[in-house]
Write an enzyme that holds these catalytic residues in place. Structure first.
Site, PDB file in Angstrom:
ATOM      1  N   ARG A 180     -10.140 -18.738  14.134  1.00  0.00           N
ATOM      2  CA  ARG A 180      -9.422 -17.766  15.053  1.00  0.00           C
ATOM      3  C   ARG A 180      -8.026 -18.526  15.845  1.00  0.00           C
ATOM      4  O   ARG A 180      -7.713 -18.475  16.915  1.00  0.00           O
ATOM      5  CB  ARG A 180     -10.361 -17.412  16.492  1.00  0.00           C
ATOM      6  CG  ARG A 180     -11.589 -16.915  15.830  1.00  0.00           C
ATOM      7  CD  ARG A 180     -11.171 -15.451  15.399  1.00  0.00           C
ATOM      8  NE  ARG A 180     -12.553 -14.828  14.859  1.00  0.00           N
ATOM      9  CZ  ARG A 180     -12.697 -14.776  13.735  1.00  0.00           C
ATOM     10  NH1 ARG A 180     -12.053 -15.587  12.642  1.00  0.00           N
ATOM     11  NH2 ARG A 180     -13.934 -14.029  13.065  1.00  0.00           N
ATOM     12  N   SER A 229     -14.409  -9.306  21.358  1.00  0.00           N
ATOM     13  CA  SER A 229     -15.088 -10.553  21.561  1.00  0.00           C
ATOM     14  C   SER A 229     -14.414 -11.354  22.619  1.00  0.00           C
ATOM     15  O   SER A 229     -13.155 -11.606  22.302  1.00  0.00           O
ATOM     16  CB  SER A 229     -15.210 -11.124  19.972  1.00  0.00           C
ATOM     17  OG  SER A 229     -16.236 -10.406  19.124  1.00  0.00           O
ATOM     18  N   GLU A 299     -11.562 -16.434  23.343  1.00  0.00           N
ATOM     19  CA  GLU A 299     -10.949 -15.777  22.383  1.00  0.00           C
ATOM     20  C   GLU A 299      -9.958 -14.872  22.850  1.00  0.00           C
ATOM     21  O   GLU A 299      -8.998 -14.592  22.197  1.00  0.00           O
ATOM     22  CB  GLU A 299     -12.064 -15.060  21.410  1.00  0.00           C
ATOM     23  CG  GLU A 299     -11.490 -14.402  20.133  1.00  0.00           C
ATOM     24  CD  GLU A 299     -12.717 -14.125  19.218  1.00  0.00           C
ATOM     25  OE1 GLU A 299     -12.404 -13.008  18.526  1.00  0.00           O
ATOM     26  OE2 GLU A 299     -13.505 -14.693  19.051  1.00  0.00           O
TER      27      GLU A 299
END
Length: 308
Positions: A180, A229, A299
């Site tokens: 990520r 998310s 995130e």
């Protein structure tokens, strides 16, 4: 009352050949999935990559630049963003295409649309994009992934424009991908990318994409105002399981709530501020840390300043 001094007349005067749109003190909340946040001092929507390069080359270096996509993985704080916010969109950045086993896409192309373009050409391997609610620019910046696949698994190269207006092309290796995250220079603004697909049966590709979509709709609060998310999965753990175990399912701060359907999603129940959402996220992080000793990492990108 405007939060920021109006820079638009000054910028227009300094950039007579500019073709894109400049707006001063423009609300950003309508451009984010959470529907919260303050304004941009200047919101610039370039006509195409050449227009973007011209703008950046002429923009004074002391003016901050922030890039946003469709706002799906983003919290804009209530005090807004000083400087220039660049939003890529339209025909200049949203096109997709295929050539052999190569799939090309502008950075404003929706991830889902890129998966569909690949499928239409009989190219598999990009089905995971069908379940990611963002654009290719964001996917490049954060190595977006789902269902066991990531951007790094399919990217050939990406084109970008630097703060001085110069064009750059980065190979997959030069992107510096990790979980990520991309190690590419944060000042680079991605404009397009090329991906490698795998020739496959169209029906099989469509079946995979349908399964991705079914999973998303049954397991995630896709009908809510959410940013996707919220936290990265720690090594060896699922963030939602840690959040649930810490007793945070349904937890509220103001108008923000931890989703009952999926604990790694925060939602705006209708009256939340950006501060509510960020405070809720930090509360969840603190409770998880206290419960199991693991510190969750955001995130979702949080930008701008708090409201005074």
């Amino acid at each position: 009352m405007a939060l920021f001094p109006d820079l638009v007349p000054e910028l227009k005067a300094a950039m007579p050949q500019l073709r894109g749109r400049l707006l001063g003190n423009e609300p950003l909340a309508p451009l984010t999935w959470f529907r919260v946040g303050g304004p941009a001092q200047v919101l610039f929507t370039p006509a195409d990559a050449d227009d973007l390069g011209y703008f950046l080359a002429a923009l004074p270096r002391d003016i901050d630049v922030t890039v946003v996509g469709v706002g799906s993985n983003l919290i804009v704080r209530d005090g807004g963003l000083p400087g220039v916010v660049i939003r890529l969109g339209g025909r200049g950045f949203g096109e997709t295409g295929t050539d052999g086993d190569v799939v090309s896409a502008g950075s404003a192309a929706l991830d889902k649309r890129v998966a569909e373009a690949a499928a239409a050409a009989g190219l598999g391997g990009l089905e995971f994009y069908h379940g990611i609610p963002g654009t290719i620019g964001g996917a490049l910046r954060m190595n977006a992934g789902a269902n066991g696949r990531e951007t790094k698994d399919v990217l050939i190269d990406a084109s970008a424009i630097a703060r001085d207006g110069t064009l750059h092309r980065l190979s997959n290796a030069e992107m510096g991908f990790s979980y990520r995250h991309s190690g590419a220079d944060p000042a680079l603004i991605f404009t397009s990318a090329r991906f490698r697909g795998e020739p496959m049966d169209r029906a099989a590709i469509r079946a995979r994409m349908d399964e991705v979509q079914r999973h998303r709709e049954t397991a995630q609060p896709v009908r809510e105002k959410t940013g996707g998310s919220t936290f990265k999965n720690p090594p060896g753990h699922s963030a939602w399981k840690l959040i649930d175990a810490a007793g945070c399912r349904g937890l509220r701060v103001g108008g923000a709530q931890v989703s009952e359907m999926h604990c790694n999603f925060l939602i705006n129940t209708g009256s939340a501020t950006a501060q509510d959402i960020e405070t809720l996220g930090d509360t969840v992080r603190a409770r998880v840390k206290e419960h199991c000793g693991i510190e969750l990492q955001w995130e979702i990108k949080r930008i701008g300043r708090a409201l005074d």
